[in-house]
Structure formats: C-alpha cells, structure tokens
Scaffold this motif. Structure first.
Motif, PDB file in Angstrom:
ATOM      1  N   SER A   1       1.260   3.009  -2.408  1.00 20.20           N
ATOM      2  CA  SER A   1       0.508   1.906  -1.793  1.00 20.20           C
ATOM      3  C   SER A   1       0.940   1.616  -0.363  1.00 20.20           C
ATOM      4  O   SER A   1       2.193   1.650  -0.140  1.00 20.20           O
ATOM      5  CB  SER A   1       0.163   0.568  -2.741  1.00 20.20           C
ATOM      6  OG  SER A   1       1.534  -0.257  -2.615  1.00 20.20           O
ATOM      7  N   ASP A   2       0.066   1.078   0.441  1.00 23.31           N
ATOM      8  CA  ASP A   2       0.544   0.811   1.787  1.00 23.31           C
ATOM      9  C   ASP A   2       1.365  -0.265   1.907  1.00 23.31           C
ATOM     10  O   ASP A   2       2.644  -0.485   2.400  1.00 23.31           O
ATOM     11  CB  ASP A   2      -0.579   0.431   2.654  1.00 23.31           C
ATOM     12  CG  ASP A   2      -1.721   1.445   3.090  1.00 23.31           C
ATOM     13  OD1 ASP A   2      -1.314   2.499   2.878  1.00 23.31           O
ATOM     14  OD2 ASP A   2      -2.696   1.074   3.380  1.00 23.31           O
ATOM     15  N   GLU A   3       1.420  -1.206   0.899  1.00 24.54           N
ATOM     16  CA  GLU A   3       2.391  -2.321   0.798  1.00 24.54           C
ATOM     17  C   GLU A   3       3.613  -1.937   0.492  1.00 24.54           C
ATOM     18  O   GLU A   3       4.733  -2.192   0.933  1.00 24.54           O
ATOM     19  CB  GLU A   3       1.802  -3.267  -0.135  1.00 24.54           C
ATOM     20  CG  GLU A   3       2.542  -4.867  -0.402  1.00 24.54           C
ATOM     21  CD  GLU A   3       1.878  -5.841  -1.241  1.00 24.54           C
ATOM     22  OE1 GLU A   3       2.634  -6.595  -1.850  1.00 24.54           O
ATOM     23  OE2 GLU A   3       0.733  -5.647  -1.619  1.00 24.54           O
ATOM     24  N   PHE A   4       3.734  -1.194  -0.511  1.00 19.43           N
ATOM     25  CA  PHE A   4       5.085  -0.656  -1.114  1.00 19.43           C
ATOM     26  C   PHE A   4       5.714   0.144  -0.275  1.00 19.43           C
ATOM     27  O   PHE A   4       6.855   0.158   0.064  1.00 19.43           O
ATOM     28  CB  PHE A   4       4.701  -0.055  -2.465  1.00 19.43           C
ATOM     29  CG  PHE A   4       5.998   0.404  -3.139  1.00 19.43           C
ATOM     30  CD1 PHE A   4       6.743  -0.422  -3.903  1.00 19.43           C
ATOM     31  CD2 PHE A   4       6.639   1.451  -3.320  1.00 19.43           C
ATOM     32  CE1 PHE A   4       8.131  -0.183  -4.469  1.00 19.43           C
ATOM     33  CE2 PHE A   4       7.733   1.905  -3.916  1.00 19.43           C
ATOM     34  CZ  PHE A   4       8.439   0.971  -4.515  1.00 19.43           C
TER      35      PHE A   4
ATOM     36  N   LEU B   1       5.387   0.064   3.317  1.00 18.64           N
ATOM     37  CA  LEU B   1       6.106  -0.824   4.135  1.00 18.64           C
ATOM     38  C   LEU B   1       7.289  -1.581   3.801  1.00 18.64           C
ATOM     39  O   LEU B   1       8.423  -1.723   4.284  1.00 18.64           O
ATOM     40  CB  LEU B   1       4.993  -1.790   4.644  1.00 18.64           C
ATOM     41  CG  LEU B   1       3.956  -1.090   5.522  1.00 18.64           C
ATOM     42  CD1 LEU B   1       2.832  -2.159   5.725  1.00 18.64           C
ATOM     43  CD2 LEU B   1       4.484  -0.376   6.714  1.00 18.64           C
ATOM     44  N   SER B   2       7.150  -2.107   2.384  1.00 21.04           N
ATOM     45  CA  SER B   2       8.374  -2.829   1.740  1.00 21.04           C
ATOM     46  C   SER B   2       9.611  -1.956   1.360  1.00 21.04           C
ATOM     47  O   SER B   2      10.630  -2.149   1.889  1.00 21.04           O
ATOM     48  CB  SER B   2       7.780  -3.181   0.259  1.00 21.04           C
ATOM     49  OG  SER B   2       8.908  -4.018  -0.061  1.00 21.04           O
ATOM     50  N   SER B   3       9.199  -0.409   1.334  1.00 22.69           N
ATOM     51  CA  SER B   3      10.357   0.264   1.084  1.00 22.69           C
ATOM     52  C   SER B   3      11.029   0.796   2.458  1.00 22.69           C
ATOM     53  O   SER B   3      12.115   0.841   2.602  1.00 22.69           O
ATOM     54  CB  SER B   3       9.698   1.781   0.586  1.00 22.69           C
ATOM     55  OG  SER B   3       9.396   1.517  -0.963  1.00 22.69           O
TER      56      SER B   3
ATOM     57  N   LYS C   1      11.288  -1.364   5.045  1.00 16.57           N
ATOM     58  CA  LYS C   1      12.005  -2.527   5.428  1.00 16.57           C
ATOM     59  C   LYS C   1      13.475  -2.459   4.734  1.00 16.57           C
ATOM     60  O   LYS C   1      14.372  -2.691   5.110  1.00 16.57           O
ATOM     61  CB  LYS C   1      11.396  -3.855   5.249  1.00 16.57           C
ATOM     62  CG  LYS C   1      10.037  -3.713   6.266  1.00 16.57           C
ATOM     63  CD  LYS C   1       9.085  -5.026   5.947  1.00 16.57           C
ATOM     64  CE  LYS C   1       7.982  -5.382   6.788  1.00 16.57           C
ATOM     65  NZ  LYS C   1       7.028  -6.374   6.092  1.00 16.57           N
TER      66      LYS C   1
ATOM     67  N   ARG D   1      -0.721   6.924   8.368  1.00 17.51           N
ATOM     68  CA  ARG D   1      -1.670   5.811   7.629  1.00 17.51           C
ATOM     69  C   ARG D   1      -2.119   4.792   8.759  1.00 17.51           C
ATOM     70  O   ARG D   1      -2.751   3.990   8.588  1.00 17.51           O
ATOM     71  CB  ARG D   1      -0.942   5.214   6.495  1.00 17.51           C
ATOM     72  CG  ARG D   1      -0.834   6.126   5.535  1.00 17.51           C
ATOM     73  CD  ARG D   1      -0.408   5.309   4.080  1.00 17.51           C
ATOM     74  NE  ARG D   1       0.216   6.188   3.000  1.00 17.51           N
ATOM     75  CZ  ARG D   1       0.407   5.766   1.924  1.00 17.51           C
ATOM     76  NH1 ARG D   1       0.452   4.291   1.626  1.00 17.51           N
ATOM     77  NH2 ARG D   1       0.780   6.565   0.866  1.00 17.51           N
TER      78      ARG D   1
ATOM     79  N   LEU E   1      -0.345   2.435  10.135  1.00 15.04           N
ATOM     80  CA  LEU E   1       0.130   1.106   9.479  1.00 15.04           C
ATOM     81  C   LEU E   1       0.945   0.479  10.597  1.00 15.04           C
ATOM     82  O   LEU E   1       1.569   1.242  11.496  1.00 15.04           O
ATOM     83  CB  LEU E   1       0.634   1.148   8.235  1.00 15.04           C
ATOM     84  CG  LEU E   1       0.201   1.676   7.078  1.00 15.04           C
ATOM     85  CD1 LEU E   1       1.069   1.851   5.942  1.00 15.04           C
ATOM     86  CD2 LEU E   1      -0.996   0.861   6.955  1.00 15.04           C
TER      87      LEU E   1
ATOM     88  N   VAL F   1       4.546  -1.908  11.190  1.00 12.21           N
ATOM     89  CA  VAL F   1       5.632  -2.519  10.626  1.00 12.21           C
ATOM     90  C   VAL F   1       6.237  -3.524  11.344  1.00 12.21           C
ATOM     91  O   VAL F   1       6.423  -3.729  12.457  1.00 12.21           O
ATOM     92  CB  VAL F   1       6.819  -1.547  10.405  1.00 12.21           C
ATOM     93  CG1 VAL F   1       8.055  -2.289   9.729  1.00 12.21           C
ATOM     94  CG2 VAL F   1       6.309  -0.441   9.722  1.00 12.21           C
TER      95      VAL F   1
END
Length: 53
Positions: free
Chosen positions: A15-18, A20-22, A24, A46, A48, A50
């Motif tokens: 997922s996009d959220e995961f 970005l979290s990964s 960071k 994608r 996105l 950060v």
C-alpha cells in the motif's frame, strides 16, 4: 541491468501508506542505500510525496 525483470509494478501489493512508512523507517535506521533506492524508485513511480520530520 533491469532489477525488476521488466515488471513495471515493482511492489504492486504494497500500500502507499506502508511504502512511505517503510521508507521513513529505513532512513531512520540507516538501511542500505540500494534498498532506499528501490523504495524511492517506487515512490516516484506512484507520484507520492514523502514528508520526513
């Protein structure tokens, strides 16, 4: 060398959220630069953004 075997969706199930979290967390832990490169490549693909604080 094509690292993804020609597949345009390198990380399609992430997922996009995961993603970005990964990224960071990898930056915070000073993970290998090649792994960061893979994450950044997918983030750019994608379109996105950060935000690292």
């Amino acid at each position: 060398m094509n690292i993804d075997g020609g597949n345009k969706d390198m990380m399609p199930k992430l997922s996009d959220e995961f993603l970005l979290s990964s990224y960071k967390k990898a930056v915070k832990l000073n993970i290998d630069s090649y792994f960061l490169y893979l994450l950044i490549t997918e983030i750019k693909r994608r379109n996105l953004v950060v935000n690292i604080k």
